[in-house]
Scaffold this motif. Structure first.
Motif, PDB file in Angstrom:
ATOM      1  N   LYS A   1       9.565   4.442  30.956  1.00 44.38           N
ATOM      2  CA  LYS A   1       9.314   3.621  29.773  1.00 44.38           C
ATOM      3  C   LYS A   1       8.009   2.847  29.904  1.00 44.38           C
ATOM      4  CE  LYS A   1      14.155   3.035  28.407  1.00 44.38           C
ATOM      5  NZ  LYS A   1      15.248   2.062  28.153  1.00 44.38           N
ATOM      6  N   GLU A   2       7.726   2.379  31.101  1.00 42.91           N
ATOM      7  CA  GLU A   2       6.491   1.658  31.356  1.00 42.91           C
ATOM      8  C   GLU A   2       5.620   2.467  32.311  1.00 42.91           C
ATOM      9  OE1 GLU A   2       7.292  -2.033  33.259  1.00 42.91           O
ATOM     10  OE2 GLU A   2       8.557  -1.155  34.819  1.00 42.91           O
ATOM     11  N   SER A   3       4.332   2.265  32.235  1.00 35.75           N
ATOM     12  CA  SER A   3       3.415   2.992  33.103  1.00 35.75           C
ATOM     13  C   SER A   3       3.572   2.535  34.550  1.00 35.75           C
ATOM     14  CB  SER A   3       1.977   2.783  32.636  1.00 35.75           C
ATOM     15  OG  SER A   3       1.605   1.427  32.811  1.00 35.75           O
ATOM     16  N   ASN A   4       3.078   3.347  35.467  1.00 35.79           N
ATOM     17  CA  ASN A   4       3.135   2.984  36.882  1.00 35.79           C
ATOM     18  C   ASN A   4       2.354   1.707  37.155  1.00 35.79           C
ATOM     19  OD1 ASN A   4       4.529   5.345  37.150  1.00 35.79           O
ATOM     20  ND2 ASN A   4       2.871   6.490  38.117  1.00 35.79           N
ATOM     21  N   ALA A   5       1.214   1.555  36.484  1.00 38.81           N
ATOM     22  CA  ALA A   5       0.393   0.360  36.692  1.00 38.81           C
ATOM     23  C   ALA A   5       1.119  -0.893  36.207  1.00 38.81           C
ATOM     24  CB  ALA A   5      -0.938   0.516  35.978  1.00 38.81           C
ATOM     25  N   GLU A   6       1.779  -0.784  35.054  1.00 38.48           N
ATOM     26  CA  GLU A   6       2.526  -1.945  34.540  1.00 38.48           C
ATOM     27  C   GLU A   6       3.699  -2.275  35.450  1.00 38.48           C
ATOM     28  OE1 GLU A   6       1.896  -1.650  29.725  1.00 38.48           O
ATOM     29  OE2 GLU A   6       3.190  -0.172  30.695  1.00 38.48           O
ATOM     30  N   TYR A   7       4.331  -1.248  35.999  1.00 39.96           N
ATOM     31  CA  TYR A   7       5.438  -1.475  36.941  1.00 39.96           C
ATOM     32  C   TYR A   7       4.932  -2.164  38.206  1.00 39.96           C
ATOM     33  CZ  TYR A   7       9.162  -0.362  40.275  1.00 39.96           C
ATOM     34  OH  TYR A   7      10.144  -0.447  41.237  1.00 39.96           O
ATOM     35  N   LEU A   8       3.778  -1.725  38.700  1.00 41.02           N
ATOM     36  CA  LEU A   8       3.192  -2.347  39.883  1.00 41.02           C
ATOM     37  C   LEU A   8       2.833  -3.806  39.603  1.00 41.02           C
ATOM     38  CD1 LEU A   8       2.132  -1.857  42.795  1.00 41.02           C
ATOM     39  CD2 LEU A   8      -0.077  -1.283  41.770  1.00 41.02           C
ATOM     40  N   ALA A   9       2.312  -4.072  38.401  1.00 39.75           N
ATOM     41  CA  ALA A   9       1.958  -5.445  38.027  1.00 39.75           C
ATOM     42  C   ALA A   9       3.197  -6.336  37.936  1.00 39.75           C
ATOM     43  CB  ALA A   9       1.207  -5.438  36.695  1.00 39.75           C
ATOM     44  N   SER A  10       4.327  -5.770  37.502  1.00 44.15           N
ATOM     45  CA  SER A  10       5.562  -6.561  37.410  1.00 44.15           C
ATOM     46  C   SER A  10       6.108  -6.897  38.791  1.00 44.15           C
ATOM     47  CB  SER A  10       6.606  -5.797  36.597  1.00 44.15           C
ATOM     48  OG  SER A  10       7.027  -4.625  37.283  1.00 44.15           O
ATOM     49  N   LEU A  11       5.867  -6.016  39.771  1.00 46.20           N
ATOM     50  CA  LEU A  11       6.331  -6.274  41.135  1.00 46.20           C
ATOM     51  C   LEU A  11       5.467  -7.316  41.840  1.00 46.20           C
ATOM     52  CD1 LEU A  11       7.162  -2.666  42.438  1.00 46.20           C
ATOM     53  CD2 LEU A  11       8.777  -4.421  41.678  1.00 46.20           C
ATOM     54  N   PHE A  12       4.174  -7.353  41.461  1.00 48.44           N
ATOM     55  CA  PHE A  12       3.241  -8.272  42.131  1.00 48.44           C
ATOM     56  C   PHE A  12       2.492  -9.091  41.076  1.00 48.44           C
ATOM     57  CE2 PHE A  12       3.757  -4.500  44.761  1.00 48.44           C
ATOM     58  CZ  PHE A  12       4.186  -5.051  45.957  1.00 48.44           C
ATOM     59  N   PRO A  13       3.172 -10.056  40.471  1.00 43.09           N
ATOM     60  CA  PRO A  13       2.541 -10.855  39.397  1.00 43.09           C
ATOM     61  C   PRO A  13       1.367 -11.702  39.876  1.00 43.09           C
ATOM     62  CG  PRO A  13       4.671 -11.781  40.048  1.00 43.09           C
ATOM     63  CD  PRO A  13       4.565 -10.467  40.734  1.00 43.09           C
ATOM     64  N   ALA A  14       1.292 -11.962  41.177  1.00 42.49           N
ATOM     65  CA  ALA A  14       0.191 -12.778  41.707  1.00 42.49           C
ATOM     66  C   ALA A  14      -1.066 -11.949  41.958  1.00 42.49           C
ATOM     67  CB  ALA A  14       0.629 -13.459  43.002  1.00 42.49           C
ATOM     68  N   CYS A  15      -0.969 -10.641  41.753  1.00 44.85           N
ATOM     69  CA  CYS A  15      -2.107  -9.747  41.965  1.00 44.85           C
ATOM     70  C   CYS A  15      -2.714  -9.334  40.626  1.00 44.85           C
ATOM     71  CB  CYS A  15      -1.687  -8.495  42.728  1.00 44.85           C
ATOM     72  SG  CYS A  15      -1.016  -8.817  44.370  1.00 44.85           S
ATOM     73  N   THR A  16      -3.931  -8.857  40.681  1.00 45.75           N
ATOM     74  CA  THR A  16      -4.595  -8.304  39.501  1.00 45.75           C
ATOM     75  C   THR A  16      -4.590  -6.788  39.628  1.00 45.75           C
ATOM     76  OG1 THR A  16      -6.045 -10.241  39.352  1.00 45.75           O
ATOM     77  CG2 THR A  16      -6.701  -8.257  38.133  1.00 45.75           C
ATOM     78  N   VAL A  17      -3.885  -6.113  38.722  1.00 42.96           N
ATOM     79  CA  VAL A  17      -3.730  -4.650  38.801  1.00 42.96           C
ATOM     80  C   VAL A  17      -4.731  -3.975  37.875  1.00 42.96           C
ATOM     81  CG1 VAL A  17      -2.165  -2.700  38.442  1.00 42.96           C
ATOM     82  CG2 VAL A  17      -1.305  -4.835  39.437  1.00 42.96           C
ATOM     83  N   VAL A  18      -5.393  -2.946  38.391  1.00 43.64           N
ATOM     84  CA  VAL A  18      -6.333  -2.137  37.614  1.00 43.64           C
ATOM     85  C   VAL A  18      -5.891  -0.684  37.715  1.00 43.64           C
ATOM     86  CG1 VAL A  18      -8.726  -1.383  37.333  1.00 43.64           C
ATOM     87  CG2 VAL A  18      -8.226  -3.725  38.074  1.00 43.64           C
ATOM     88  N   LYS A  19      -5.797  -0.003  36.575  1.00 46.35           N
ATOM     89  CA  LYS A  19      -5.492   1.425  36.579  1.00 46.35           C
ATOM     90  C   LYS A  19      -6.792   2.210  36.621  1.00 46.35           C
ATOM     91  CE  LYS A  19      -2.838   4.982  36.495  1.00 46.35           C
ATOM     92  NZ  LYS A  19      -1.727   5.198  37.428  1.00 46.35           N
ATOM     93  N   GLY A  20      -6.898   3.162  37.560  1.00 51.10           N
ATOM     94  CA  GLY A  20      -8.130   3.939  37.639  1.00 51.10           C
ATOM     95  C   GLY A  20      -8.066   5.031  38.681  1.00 51.10           C
ATOM     96  N   PHE A  21      -8.997   5.973  38.591  1.00 52.22           N
ATOM     97  CA  PHE A  21      -9.178   7.063  39.553  1.00 52.22           C
ATOM     98  C   PHE A  21      -8.043   8.096  39.534  1.00 52.22           C
ATOM     99  CE2 PHE A  21     -12.065   3.907  41.219  1.00 52.22           C
ATOM    100  CZ  PHE A  21     -13.132   4.654  41.688  1.00 52.22           C
TER     101      PHE A  21
END
Length: 362
Positions: free
Chosen positions: A93-113
């Protein structure tokens, strides 16, 4: 920093080192994996790698993201670049990047490569597509990752905020999305013309004269079908433009939206044109092979025997000779012009032409 020790992680580390970056690789088994990475890259445990890096490429599967939760405090404030892909389109339902961002809210997630293959990373931007699609909710993080991509020899493309991550992750999973309709159209036309030519050249002579001409199917019938498909496809390239112009004249404005079917037709013109050229090129090859057929040799010998029996010195017909010479010459010129249209429709060539040059060739 690179978290992971798979093929993509290794290729990424090689390319980063070759681009002048200091690379530290985080692995659960650093001693066993160290030999797989370049000597200039430091291979250590994940916790140590995270402490030493400011930008971290997460090169592990989505299912293993949760294993990094123990490192949440160390990861806080760092940029995480999600390079993962799925096995199916819209698998979650959610992208892998959005899932990663939900696990680590204190981090800045960028989707790329994720649209770059491991082979492209190893061979550099010389091979494959140079574009790196990037999205994030943080502009500064996007700028940092874009600068890294540029130093590596790639062209970063800003795709907007994190909501675009799902679309970016679906791109590598799509198989020629812009070609499906043109290919089905070409196959449909081929089947229609092939059936007609089969009836005309094989079935009809068999029914009327009891002549077995099945040998014509692999070469001659196909060769007669290909140009029919080619010129119909070529006409379908320019017809939607005429219909669009007529629509604009009828409504008296160029700002009215076209119907969906016409809009889709206009968007697929390049693919239809290239398929037209493909059929024309195949027709040229098949035509060159016609004299090589065993059946053609038999017919040639049979004609020579009949001429000898009838004691004819020559069967030269001037009109037929000129007709065939002109026919072949015009065909070669037509294929050359169609080749010019096909080449100038390729993005790498079209981008080097201005609008007036492109219109002149058309």
């Amino acid at each position: 920093g690179v978290l992971g020790s798979g093929d993509f992680a290794r290729s990424l580390a090689v390319r980063l080192v070759c681009s002048g970056f200091k690379v530290v690789v985080g692995s659960r088994n650093p001693k066993r994996k160290a030999s797989l990475f370049p000597a200039a890259a430091e291979v250590t445990f994940q916790a140590e790698a995270v402490k030493k890096a400011d930008v971290i490429f997460v090169a592990i599967f989505r299912e293993h993201y949760s294993t990094l939760c123990d490192l949440a405090d160390v990861l806080a404030g760092k940029i995480l670049v999600d390079v993962s892909n799925n096995t199916e389109i819209n698998h979650h339902k959610e992208s892998n990047a959005e899932y990663l961002a939900s696990l680590f809210p204190a981090c800045t997630v960028v989707k790329g490569f994720n649209v770059i293959s491991a082979w492209t990373l190893q061979s550099g931007a010389r091979d494959g597509n140079k574009q790196v699609l990037i999205c994030s909710n943080n502009q500064e993080a996007k700028r940092t990752v874009s600068e890294i991509a540029q130093v590596m020899g790639f062209t970063p493309v800003d795709m907007g905020c994190m909501s675009s991550a799902c679309e970016i992750e679906n791109i590598p999973l799509r198989l020629l999305p812009a070609w499906k309709i043109p290919i089905f159209l070409a196959l449909g036309l081929f089947l229609c013309f092939f059936t007609y030519n089969l009836i005309r050249q094989v079935i009809h002579p068999y029914i009327r004269e009891q002549k077995n001409k099945l040998y014509k199917i692999p070469i001659e019938v196909v060769n007669t079908t290909l140009p029919c498909v080619s010129y119909v496809m070529l006409s379908l390239v320019y017809l939607p433009g005429v219909l669009a112009a007529c629509s604009q004249l009828y409504y008296g404005t160029k700002y009215r939206r076209f119907p969906d079917w016409l809009d889709q037709w206009l968007q697929h013109r390049k693919q239809i044109g290239l398929l037209s050229f493909f059929c024309a090129a195949l027709h040229a090859v098949y035509s060159l092979c016609l004299p090589m057929r065993r059946s053609h040799r038999y017919l040639l010998i049979e004609t020579a025997v009949k001429q000898a029996v009838e004691k004819k010195m020559t069967i030269w017909v001037e009109e037929e000779v000129w007709r065939m010479e002109i026919y072949i010459s015009v065909g070669i010129i037509a294929l050359g012009l169609l080749s010019l249209l096909a080449i100038t429709s390729l993005p790498s060539i079209a981008n080097s032409l201005n609008w007036r040059e492109f219109s002149f060739i058309q």
